[in-house]
Design a protein around this motif. Structure first.
Motif, PDB file in Angstrom:
ATOM      1  N   ILE A 129       1.717   6.013  -1.820  1.00 35.21           N
ATOM      2  CA  ILE A 129       2.447   7.089  -1.160  1.00 35.21           C
ATOM      3  C   ILE A 129       3.638   7.473  -2.026  1.00 35.21           C
ATOM      4  N   ARG A 130       3.727   8.730  -2.382  1.00 36.21           N
ATOM      5  CA  ARG A 130       4.868   9.217  -3.159  1.00 36.21           C
ATOM      6  C   ARG A 130       5.591  10.297  -2.358  1.00 36.21           C
TER       7      ARG A 130
ATOM      8  N   GLU B 213       8.165  15.520   1.525  1.00 37.65           N
ATOM      9  CA  GLU B 213       6.739  15.815   1.587  1.00 37.65           C
ATOM     10  C   GLU B 213       5.975  14.572   1.131  1.00 37.65           C
ATOM     11  N   VAL B 214       5.092  14.101   1.939  1.00 36.57           N
ATOM     12  CA  VAL B 214       4.352  12.881   1.652  1.00 36.57           C
ATOM     13  C   VAL B 214       2.966  13.249   1.172  1.00 36.57           C
ATOM     14  N   SER B 215       2.559  12.698   0.075  1.00 40.26           N
ATOM     15  CA  SER B 215       1.218  12.930  -0.453  1.00 40.26           C
ATOM     16  C   SER B 215       0.618  11.627  -0.920  1.00 40.26           C
ATOM     17  N   THR B 216      -0.676  11.636  -1.090  1.00 38.77           N
ATOM     18  CA  THR B 216      -1.408  10.438  -1.475  1.00 38.77           C
ATOM     19  C   THR B 216      -1.753  10.487  -2.945  1.00 38.77           C
TER      20      THR B 216
ATOM     21  N   PHE C 164       0.839  -1.205   0.000  1.00 42.54           N
ATOM     22  CA  PHE C 164       0.000   0.000   0.000  1.00 42.54           C
ATOM     23  C   PHE C 164       0.872   1.252   0.000  1.00 42.54           C
ATOM     24  N   VAL C 165       1.914   1.266   0.845  1.00 40.34           N
ATOM     25  CA  VAL C 165       2.798   2.434   0.899  1.00 40.34           C
ATOM     26  C   VAL C 165       3.518   2.627  -0.433  1.00 40.34           C
TER      27      VAL C 165
END
Length: 528
Positions: free
Chosen positions: A508-509, A519-522, A503-504
């Motif tokens: 998650i990028r 910076e983590v975004s979906t 899933f990650v």
């Protein structure tokens, strides 16, 4: 006055005398017949009253292979018969598979077609010849045998013989890779009064081979009797029902979908009587009423989804029940792989119970399931332009719900913002006053991959392996650096929690800024 001495009729009337004689003989014969009938009735009644023991029912036995031609008693005639090329050869004279292939068109069926259940060689002959007469003979015998043994005259002392009969029928059905109509008619009558225990394994296997039909018929004959037993039985029985329905869906995907495909795509495939022509060969060539196979599959999934929601509530999120519910949905998300234009998401109740559970298994598998659904949506969108269906009919309109699931999982497991995210949510939309009233420190971090209640045991094991002995450790130390996070993800991969890692990696990028921070975004799927 004297009596006259003369005779009124001086001669006998021959015609009247003959008529009177015929009437007398007729009356005498009627009386004799009635007397004989009364005597026979008395004798019959006497014989019935005198017999103390009733006649025993003859036990049904599967016959051995025999032939209707007595060639063994005439060896010379046999040699003469086999001399001709087109003369039938009794099946009892076929010794191996090679001889069967060489004389396939000349083989004569045995006198007892029920012998096909015990003879693998005869099973190949019956399936290759594709004779309607042979199929009708076998169906008639099998239907009579099943009804007689299990419904009309149930005998509790012959359990092993009945189990052997069901075992042979299931084995033959698996060989044909299709359901037997006689078994379906038997199930329609037997499931109504079934107690859920007798011959349980065999009954579930027969249900798994039930042929595709209109959902209204499937619901009435199979699903409703199972539903009544489902909610009144233990969790183990519920799991067995889910296994059977998962196998039924798999059978629809692998076998039945292609067999019934023409009636939904080709209008000319319907016969004059309204039944459909099949694209693939079937031994039991029985027509069915017109229906949409896609609709049957979609409504079956929705039906199972409803009973799963109630079952999780009744059984208090039993971990074994969760496992088989996930197995069912793992089969559902494979539908586009088999060119079936249907996709159905699990209900929110099912998804978030998996996320908020106390076991790591459902949490990890539901994460992996969302990744599989992303692949299924991509496959369905790419093939939609070649199909004459709309997005609503295939289920592609549920992509917004999938995006909500992805957002909630990402913000809770990875971003530590379960109750702080400004994005729309399907489960974490609470009034701030309610969160404050809970008096829980850092409530948004309670569902992260290092503080989740189902993962705390794995967190402790990871910290023991990576931190110096005797040092004080805390789960928050995992989020201190990206290197520690990556080490933790590799650890989860090593302990077989592949779904969280997948899933990650899928949703998650990470973008590297100039100051080396991340910076983590979906990643949200695009709408149709």
């Amino acid at each position: 006055m004297g009596i006259p001495s003369h005779i009124l009729f001086r001669s006998v009337d021959v015609q009247w005398a003959a008529a009177i004689r015929r009437v007398r003989e007729k009356n005498r014969s009627i009386e004799e017949i009635s007397v004989d009938m009364d005597t026979s009735r008395l004798r019959a009644n006497k014989s019935l009253t005198s017999s103390a023991r009733p006649s025993k029912r003859v036990r049904l036995e599967i016959p051995a292979v025999s032939t209707s031609v007595d060639v063994e008693a005439r060896p010379e005639a046999e040699a003469l018969i086999l001399h001709f090329h087109r003369t039938p050869i009794p099946f009892s004279h076929i010794k191996d598979f090679t001889e069967m292939v060489e004389n396939l068109e000349r083989i004569e069926m045995p006198g007892q077609i029920a012998a096909v259940l015990q003879n693998p060689l005869l099973q190949h002959v019956v399936s290759c010849q594709h004779s309607r007469t042979t199929a009708a003979r076998f169906s008639m015998w099998l239907q009579h045998a099943l009804l007689e043994e299990f419904i009309n005259s149930p005998d509790v002392t012959a359990v092993k013989q009945k189990e052997q009969l069901l075992h042979l029928v299931i084995k033959y059905s698996n060989f044909l890779q299709e359901g037997i109509p006689a078994c379906e008619r038997f199930l329609e009558k037997y499931l109504i009064s079934w107690n859920g225990q007798d011959y349980k394994r065999h009954i579930f296997e027969l249900i798994a081979r039930y042929r595709m039909c209109p959902f209204s018929r499937l619901e009435e004959t199979v699903l409703e009797p199972l539903r009544c037993l489902f909610f009144s039985s233990s969790v183990y029985f519920k799991c067995q029902v889910l296994v059977s329905l998962t196998s039924l869906l798999r059978n629809y995907c692998l076998v039945e979908w292609r067999r019934y495909l023409p009636q939904s795509e080709d209008e000319n495939s319907l016969q004059e009587d309204g039944t459909s022509k099949r694209k693939y060969m079937s031994l039991f060539d029985e027509g069915v009423e017109e229906f949409l196979p896609r609709d049957t599959i979609q409504r079956l999934i929705e039906y199972v989804d409803r009973i799963c929601c109630i079952a999780l509530l009744v059984e208090a999120d039993n971990i074994l029940l969760m496992n088989y519910i996930l197995c069912f949905y793992e089969q559902v998300c494979q539908l586009p792989k088999y060119s079936i234009p249907v996709i159905c998401l699990p209900s929110r109740s099912v998804v978030y119970r998996m996320l908020l559970g106390v076991s790591a298994m459902p949490t990890s598998r539901i994460c992996g399931l969302l990744c599989s659904y992303k692949t299924a949506f991509d496959q369905l969108k790419s093939s939609l332009q070649h199909l004459n269906v709309t997005a609503e009919e295939t289920g592609l309109s549920q992509i917004d719900d999938l995006n909500l699931y992805i957002t909630d999982f990402a913000t809770s497991l990875w971003q530590y913002k379960a109750f702080q995210s400004s994005r729309p949510s399907a489960a974490f939309t609470f009034d701030p006053e309610v969160i404050q009233a809970l008096d829980v420190p850092h409530p948004s971090a309670c569902l992260s991959i290092h503080s989740h209640q189902s993962l705390l045991g794995f967190v402790a094991q990871f910290l023991q392996e990576t931190q110096p002995e005797g040092s004080v450790v805390h789960p928050n130390s995992i989020k201190a650096s990206q290197n520690t996070k990556q080490m933790y993800l590799k650890f989860l991969q090593r302990v077989h929690l592949h779904g969280i890692v997948q899933f990650v990696a899928t949703f998650i990028r990470r973008k590297t800024r100039k100051d080396a921070s991340r910076e983590v975004s979906t990643m949200i799927m695009e709408e149709v």
